[in-house]
Write a protein that holds these residues in place. Structure first.
Motif, mmCIF file in Angstrom:
data_model
loop_
_atom_site.group_PDB
_atom_site.id
_atom_site.type_symbol
_atom_site.label_atom_id
_atom_site.label_comp_id
_atom_site.label_asym_id
_atom_site.label_seq_id
_atom_site.Cartn_x
_atom_site.Cartn_y
_atom_site.Cartn_z
ATOM 1 N N SER A 277 0.830 -1.205 0.000
ATOM 2 C CA SER A 277 0.000 0.000 0.000
ATOM 3 C C SER A 277 0.862 1.251 0.000
ATOM 4 O O SER A 277 0.583 2.228 -0.714
ATOM 5 N N ALA A 306 -7.639 9.529 8.493
ATOM 6 C CA ALA A 306 -7.962 8.142 8.151
ATOM 7 C C ALA A 306 -7.231 7.160 9.055
ATOM 8 O O ALA A 306 -7.797 6.139 9.491
ATOM 9 N N THR A 307 -5.969 7.456 9.363
ATOM 10 C CA THR A 307 -5.188 6.587 10.255
ATOM 11 C C THR A 307 -5.815 6.521 11.645
ATOM 12 O O THR A 307 -5.968 5.436 12.231
ATOM 13 N N LEU A 310 -9.142 4.406 11.576
ATOM 14 C CA LEU A 310 -8.968 2.948 11.499
ATOM 15 C C LEU A 310 -8.307 2.400 12.753
ATOM 16 O O LEU A 310 -8.642 1.304 13.227
ATOM 17 N N TRP A 325 -11.325 -8.278 7.644
ATOM 18 C CA TRP A 325 -11.517 -7.161 6.712
ATOM 19 C C TRP A 325 -11.070 -5.838 7.335
ATOM 20 O O TRP A 325 -10.536 -4.972 6.653
ATOM 21 N N LEU A 326 -11.300 -5.704 8.657
ATOM 22 C CA LEU A 326 -10.902 -4.466 9.326
ATOM 23 C C LEU A 326 -9.385 -4.385 9.463
ATOM 24 O O LEU A 326 -8.791 -3.305 9.285
ATOM 25 N N VAL A 328 -7.206 -5.771 7.453
ATOM 26 C CA VAL A 328 -6.676 -5.495 6.118
ATOM 27 C C VAL A 328 -6.839 -4.015 5.780
ATOM 28 O O VAL A 328 -5.912 -3.369 5.256
ATOM 29 N N THR A 329 -8.016 -3.474 6.098
ATOM 30 C CA THR A 329 -8.255 -2.050 5.824
ATOM 31 C C THR A 329 -7.293 -1.173 6.602
ATOM 32 O O THR A 329 -6.756 -0.181 6.072
ATOM 33 N N GLU A 330 -7.053 -1.525 7.877
ATOM 34 C CA GLU A 330 -6.108 -0.749 8.675
ATOM 35 C C GLU A 330 -4.722 -0.790 8.049
ATOM 36 O O GLU A 330 -4.030 0.246 7.975
ATOM 37 N N CYS A 331 -4.307 -1.957 7.586
ATOM 38 C CA CYS A 331 -2.980 -2.068 6.977
ATOM 39 C C CYS A 331 -2.878 -1.263 5.685
ATOM 40 O O CYS A 331 -1.838 -0.662 5.405
ATOM 41 N N VAL A 332 -3.952 -1.230 4.904
ATOM 42 C CA VAL A 332 -3.951 -0.430 3.678
ATOM 43 C C VAL A 332 -3.805 1.052 4.021
ATOM 44 O O VAL A 332 -3.022 1.786 3.393
ATOM 45 N N VAL A 333 -4.544 1.514 5.039
ATOM 46 C CA VAL A 333 -4.476 2.921 5.432
ATOM 47 C C VAL A 333 -3.115 3.243 6.038
ATOM 48 O O VAL A 333 -2.541 4.317 5.775
#
Length: 442
Positions: A277, A306-307, A310, A325-326, A328-333
């Protein structure tokens, strides 16, 4: 940017040779990042090898980053006075020696000293690469060049999460860390043989090398610090970088394994998501800022928001484990934190003349690492105090983000006004520069 701006006197030409020389500097930084982040995939193994608790484990990264942060201004001054090649070569010697010593360490004290040595060498790489880019490429390429350099640095992190993690569990501690030190020897030799500080005909002003004297250091630091753009850049770097740094450098793997109950292989893949990411967002941010200079602050503030959102969602999830899913989303952000921190250099760069770029970059680069050191220590202490409650320990992130955000909002107007004044002054000076001949190209 206008074509006339591209042809300003003294603007480096870029080209293939610039890419080759700058790429060599980036290679040194790439190896330094592999060594810096190698402990992030070996935290659990290090705790077992040296028989230490969470606080003692965090001391490895804290000491390494403390040395790194403390070296930023001295390194900036060294680059301004000695040039990039000498500083990069010295950095390669130090971080390679530190990695090799860490591979051979069996005692906690020796291992700590090894990481400190590694941090000292690591501190000499990134600012050198920024200076190298400024010396070899036109100024309009600055934001993209910086983001691409950071992208290759994250590729080094990718090597740690995907390669060193597997080698560690297959070949063992000494073979993995000792074998990786060979990469440091290679980039050192290439630097000594092929790296050049600047292209022919684009030597820095003599004053950049001759401005010694008793008060040189004090003047350089004071003048860089007086610029609101330098201070704003430091606080942007402070606020944006550290959440991902803390996660990747040490606490991400233990959190995902011990608090979220994931297998180490799955946790390693999530760390890889952060790195991938980071690389993707870095290219996007670099393109946006190169085309729309005013997007710098909105991108930085958006990343902070955003950081925080999350991080709060994961820390406050009502169940025993946050859903995949959460996570993964945190890691993307979290992957956006590194590119956002690079925006700090884009505030300091136009605020300082070329002979002060190294010092100003050093001040900016201190920001994120000071925040990372503070958070690494806070998380370790809170884990020991709360019986390894990672979610509570990770709430320390919000304190640092609030502090940094308040300083960004305080300095933004002053820095923008000062930057506009410089733009107007440069346009006035350009009016008095003799025009190029009709037959020349601009």
């Amino acid at each position: 940017m206008s074509q006339g701006a591209a042809a300003l006197p003294g603007d480096p030409p870029g080209g293939r040779r610039a890419v080759a020389v700058w790429g060599l500097g980036v290679g040194v930084y790439f190896v330094a990042i592999i060594f810096r982040t190698s402990l992030g995939v070996a935290g659990i193994d290090a705790a077992e090898r040296f028989h230490i608790n969470a606080s003692a484990l965090s001391t490895f990264s804290i000491l390494q980053l403390l040395v790194y942060a403390g070296m930023q201004i001295p390194v900036g001054l060294m680059i301004d006075r000695l040039g990039t090649k000498k500083v990069l070569a010295l950095g390669a010697v130090l971080f390679t020696a530190g990695q090799l010593a860490f591979a051979l360490s069996h005692a906690y004290g020796t291992a700590l000293a090894s990481r400190a040595l590694l941090g000292c060498g690591d501190a000499m790489t990134f600012i050198s690469v920024l200076r190298l880019g400024a010396r070899w490429f036109p100024a309009r390429r600055g934001p993209m060049i910086a983001q691409v350099a950071a992208l290759f640095g994250m590729a080094g992190n990718l090597v740690s999460t995907m390669v060193l993690a597997r080698l560690l569990h297959g070949a063992g501690w000494t073979a993995t860390f000792g074998g990786s030190a060979a990469a440091g020897v290679l980039v050192l030799l290439l630097t000594l043989l092929f790296l050049k500080d600047h292209p022919e005909g684009h030597e820095p002003p003599p004053t950049a090398h001759a401005a010694g004297g008793k008060g040189f250091v004090r003047r350089q630091v004071a003048r860089a610090w007086r610029e609101p753009g330098t201070r704003l850049g430091m606080w942007v770097h402070f606020t944006t970088q550290f959440p991902a740094m803390v996660f990747l450098l040490l606490w991400g793997m233990p959190f995902l394994v011990e608090a979220e109950g994931l297998p180490q292989e799955t946790a390693g893949l999530l760390l890889t998501v952060v790195v991938l990411s980071n690389m993707a967002v870095g290219l996007v941010y670099g393109q946006i800022i190169a085309r729309h200079h005013a997007a710098r602050l909105p991108l930085a503030l958006g990343t902070v928001g955003a950081t925080a959102l999350l991080w709060a969602a994961v820390a406050g999830w009502p169940g025993a484990h946050a859903p995949m899913w959460l996570l993964v989303t945190e890691c993307v952000v979290l992957g956006a934190c590194g590119p956002a921190s690079m925006i700090g250099f884009d505030f300091a760069r136009p605020a300082n003349p070329p002979e002060r770029q190294g010092t100003a970059s050093g001040i900016v680069n201190m920001g994120g690492f000071i925040a990372s050191i503070t958070t690494l220590l806070a998380v370790g202490l809170l884990l020991d105090a709360t019986g390894d409650d990672y979610r509570l320990a990770f709430c320390s992130v919000f304190v640092l983000e609030a502090l940094g955000l308040s300083q960004i909002l305080r300095l933004r107007t002053r820095a923008q006004r000062r930057e506009q004044e410089r733009v107007v002054a440069s346009r006035v000076e350009t009016v008095h520069v003799p025009a190029v001949s009709p037959g020349s190209t601009a």
